[in-house]
Design an enzyme around this catalytic site. Structure first.
Site, mmCIF file in Angstrom:
data_model
loop_
_atom_site.group_PDB
_atom_site.id
_atom_site.type_symbol
_atom_site.label_atom_id
_atom_site.label_comp_id
_atom_site.label_asym_id
_atom_site.label_seq_id
_atom_site.Cartn_x
_atom_site.Cartn_y
_atom_site.Cartn_z
ATOM 1 N N HIS A 1 0.844 -1.205 0.000
ATOM 2 C CA HIS A 1 0.000 0.000 0.000
ATOM 3 C C HIS A 1 0.873 1.245 0.000
ATOM 4 C CE1 HIS A 1 0.599 -0.759 4.383
ATOM 5 N NE2 HIS A 1 0.683 0.550 4.459
ATOM 6 N N HIS B 1 3.813 7.123 3.846
ATOM 7 C CA HIS B 1 4.786 6.041 3.695
ATOM 8 C C HIS B 1 4.388 5.102 2.569
ATOM 9 C CE1 HIS B 1 2.006 3.938 6.640
ATOM 10 N NE2 HIS B 1 2.284 2.891 5.895
ATOM 11 N N GLU C 1 7.820 1.150 5.020
ATOM 12 C CA GLU C 1 7.345 0.048 5.857
ATOM 13 C C GLU C 1 7.603 -1.253 5.107
ATOM 14 O OE1 GLU C 1 3.091 0.021 6.539
ATOM 15 O OE2 GLU C 1 3.248 -1.470 8.141
#
Lengths: 141, 141
Positions: free
Chosen positions: A7, A79, A130
């Site tokens: 994502h 992010h 991430e």
């Protein structure tokens, strides 16, 4: 090592308004909002054909995105999350190369219930990265 | 309307160093750098399994990312590009809804040789959104 982009996360000051824009102006499929109190965010998923955008609004007094929104009151890209098959190995490799894994350097359970870690944005061109452990499956795409 | 995430663009001050980090610390496949003088950038593609990250370094005196790097000298997430099947329709829909399409409101030919437009980040939660016209194909995934 990295596989899919799981994502792209965007911090927004007003989740309902943001979701409405993606739905009405871009014709996107958007989920109902979900509160994740243990992660300090309320989230709407915008489904693209190959990945998703996560719209994040702060939830509670200690949201991890409050500081970001203080600096960027209108919101912004927060992010990018890549999937990795083995997060312990990823953590070791990053730390050995001198990159800072946030927190104590150990993976934690993330918002999707899977082990995640975050790498300091100063070690990756101003981008908060991430990594999420997703075991590869071998079913047809 | 929106289909795939075509790419996530990250502006970086040092393209070779950034590409090296994705390759060596994240084990990513990265392309050779390509100069796109007509777009004022030099680019490396980081291939994820489902989409790509474009690392962008300014090229020439009038690069469109110079201002961004002046504000964010360490780099940062610059824009997200969604594919749409009909960019003229997308432009009309955005403008009718009051969103600002950058430039004269008309699609231009982008870095991939396809028609693109950019929507003002103030109209999308601080996120610069690029739309790129990619005709859907019906070949197997």
């Amino acid at each position: 090592m990295i596989g899919r982009v799981n994502h792209i996360a965007i911090a927004v000051p007003d989740l309902a308004a943001a979701a409405g824009r993606y739905r009405d102006l871009l014709g996107a499929r958007v989920s109902a909002p979900q509160s994740l109190p243990e992660h300090g965010v309320r989230v709407v998923f915008v489904e693209a054909d190959n990945t998703k955008v996560e719209l994040l609004e702060p939830l509670g007094a200690h949201s991890p995105i409050t500081g970001f929104l203080d600096k960027n009151p209108g919101g912004g890209m927060h992010h990018i999350c890549f999937e990795v098959p083995d997060i312990a190995m990823a953590a070791r490799q990053l730390v050995e190369a001198g990159a800072r894994v946030l927190g104590d350097g150990k993976p934690k359970i993330g918002a999707h219930g899977l082990p995640v870690l975050f790498v300091h944005p100063k070690d990756f061109d101003g981008t908060l990265i991430e990594l999420e452990e997703v075991k590869p499956d071998f079913s047809p795409a």
